[in-house]
Design a protein around this motif. Sequence first.
Motif, PDB file in Angstrom:
ATOM      1  N   HIS A  32       0.883  -1.189   0.110  1.00 23.12           N
ATOM      2  CA  HIS A  32       0.179  -0.098  -0.011  1.00 23.12           C
ATOM      3  C   HIS A  32       0.883   1.267  -0.191  1.00 23.12           C
ATOM      4  O   HIS A  32       0.359   2.455  -0.109  1.00 23.12           O
ATOM      5  CB  HIS A  32      -1.098  -0.035   1.280  1.00 23.12           C
ATOM      6  N   GLY A  45      -2.659   2.703  -1.173  1.00 25.11           N
ATOM      7  CA  GLY A  45      -3.518   2.766  -0.147  1.00 25.11           C
ATOM      8  C   GLY A  45      -4.218   3.923  -0.094  1.00 25.11           C
ATOM      9  O   GLY A  45      -5.691   3.948  -0.101  1.00 25.11           O
ATOM     10  N   GLU A  46      -3.900   5.239  -0.395  1.00 24.62           N
ATOM     11  CA  GLU A  46      -4.573   6.093  -0.264  1.00 24.62           C
ATOM     12  C   GLU A  46      -5.576   6.258  -1.729  1.00 24.62           C
ATOM     13  O   GLU A  46      -6.563   6.970  -1.637  1.00 24.62           O
ATOM     14  CB  GLU A  46      -3.684   7.571  -0.292  1.00 24.62           C
ATOM     15  N   ARG A  49      -8.584   4.166  -0.647  1.00 25.71           N
ATOM     16  CA  ARG A  49      -9.297   5.138   0.024  1.00 25.71           C
ATOM     17  C   ARG A  49      -9.924   6.181  -0.546  1.00 25.71           C
ATOM     18  O   ARG A  49     -11.247   6.360  -0.274  1.00 25.71           O
ATOM     19  CB  ARG A  49      -8.493   5.696   1.341  1.00 25.71           C
ATOM     20  N   SER A  53     -13.961   6.843  -0.827  1.00 26.08           N
ATOM     21  CA  SER A  53     -14.770   7.962  -0.437  1.00 26.08           C
ATOM     22  C   SER A  53     -15.547   8.631  -1.709  1.00 26.08           C
ATOM     23  O   SER A  53     -16.640   9.218  -1.451  1.00 26.08           O
ATOM     24  CB  SER A  53     -13.553   8.974   0.029  1.00 26.08           C
ATOM     25  N   GLN A  74     -13.326   7.601   5.846  1.00 28.25           N
ATOM     26  CA  GLN A  74     -12.240   6.404   5.977  1.00 28.25           C
ATOM     27  C   GLN A  74     -12.795   5.153   6.552  1.00 28.25           C
ATOM     28  O   GLN A  74     -13.888   5.003   6.933  1.00 28.25           O
ATOM     29  CB  GLN A  74     -11.449   6.975   7.457  1.00 28.25           C
ATOM     30  N   PRO A  75     -12.021   4.127   6.375  1.00 24.91           N
ATOM     31  CA  PRO A  75     -12.511   2.959   6.812  1.00 24.91           C
ATOM     32  C   PRO A  75     -12.772   2.997   8.355  1.00 24.91           C
ATOM     33  O   PRO A  75     -11.940   3.828   8.923  1.00 24.91           O
ATOM     34  CB  PRO A  75     -11.309   1.911   6.453  1.00 24.91           C
ATOM     35  N   THR A  80     -10.419  -2.913   6.189  1.00 24.54           N
ATOM     36  CA  THR A  80      -9.436  -2.809   5.193  1.00 24.54           C
ATOM     37  C   THR A  80      -9.973  -1.480   4.250  1.00 24.54           C
ATOM     38  O   THR A  80     -11.094  -1.306   3.933  1.00 24.54           O
ATOM     39  CB  THR A  80      -9.042  -3.780   4.477  1.00 24.54           C
ATOM     40  N   VAL A  81      -8.963  -0.963   3.512  1.00 22.85           N
ATOM     41  CA  VAL A  81      -9.352   0.092   2.720  1.00 22.85           C
ATOM     42  C   VAL A  81     -10.128  -0.607   1.546  1.00 22.85           C
ATOM     43  O   VAL A  81     -10.846  -0.074   0.604  1.00 22.85           O
ATOM     44  CB  VAL A  81      -8.123   0.857   1.947  1.00 22.85           C
ATOM     45  N   GLU A  82      -9.675  -1.803   0.999  1.00 21.36           N
ATOM     46  CA  GLU A  82     -10.349  -2.719   0.145  1.00 21.36           C
ATOM     47  C   GLU A  82     -11.743  -2.844   0.488  1.00 21.36           C
ATOM     48  O   GLU A  82     -12.717  -2.825  -0.474  1.00 21.36           O
ATOM     49  CB  GLU A  82      -9.613  -4.178  -0.170  1.00 21.36           C
ATOM     50  N   TYR A  84     -13.516  -1.213   2.361  1.00 23.25           N
ATOM     51  CA  TYR A  84     -14.205   0.264   2.578  1.00 23.25           C
ATOM     52  C   TYR A  84     -14.599   0.498   1.002  1.00 23.25           C
ATOM     53  O   TYR A  84     -15.759   1.119   0.970  1.00 23.25           O
ATOM     54  CB  TYR A  84     -13.041   1.014   3.096  1.00 23.25           C
ATOM     55  N   LEU A  85     -13.705   0.072  -0.041  1.00 22.31           N
ATOM     56  CA  LEU A  85     -14.108   0.665  -1.318  1.00 22.31           C
ATOM     57  C   LEU A  85     -15.247  -0.384  -1.738  1.00 22.31           C
ATOM     58  O   LEU A  85     -16.160   0.146  -2.335  1.00 22.31           O
ATOM     59  CB  LEU A  85     -12.851   0.240  -2.265  1.00 22.31           C
TER      60      LEU A  85
END
Length: 256
Positions: A32, A45-46, A49, A53, A74-75, A80-82, A84-85
Amino acid sequence: MSGTPLLDYDRYLDILEHEGGLLAASAEAADHDRPIPGCPGLDIGETVRHVGSVYRTVVSWIRAGDRPTSWQRQPLGDQTVEDYLRDGLRALLGELVTHHPDEPCPTWDPAQHHYGFWGRRMAHESTVHRIDVQTAAGGEIDLVEPEVALDGIDEVLRLWFTHRLSVLGVSGTRRGTVALKAGDRFWVATLGPVTTKATRATAAEAETADASVSGDAVELYLWLWGRRAVFDRSLTLEGDLDISSQMWALLRLATR
């Protein structure tokens, strides 16, 4: 330039679902912290995210009827960010699939206040950032179909070069025209202190431009999004190079 898309609404939703899922899967297998070459300051990673968002922003915008000021950025907890997406993607698809593309809804383009705008915009948002993540990861990059890239060229010229630069009040310093050529499609961009716009064109109209950028549809798509250098060798730049490089620089302001 006509805002009529080159693909149908269901195709955009298929692209959005595929590209969003591929973006998450590609990030899971990568470090990430690896930087995104085409977006200085962003890492993998960003980027994931950010896209998660954006999905939530659009859902909130549609439901509230106006640009939102707050949403889950944010998560949460150990998410995880994944994931979250993926959660944001499911919510967005669930919202878009239940509406006709011509049905009115709020957007940031006054000429396109309908669900079709968000289907197209989010399809390309997901595609470009999926390529970002796969490029940064250093592995295999999944192909973009030529017709998707051609539609993406049309969208960036219509929405970002023509509309967004006007909203920002940004224009070029020298007047000139640039022909964009890919497949059997042509566009002409006009830039200068007074006018910054792009229109679909015929081959004959494209021949009269001061400069031209031509080549593979996917490479031109990525060039317009700043994922290729201004004088990238994968494309053919002819005529007034100062005008074509000015166009590339103006798009960096529009799409940042």
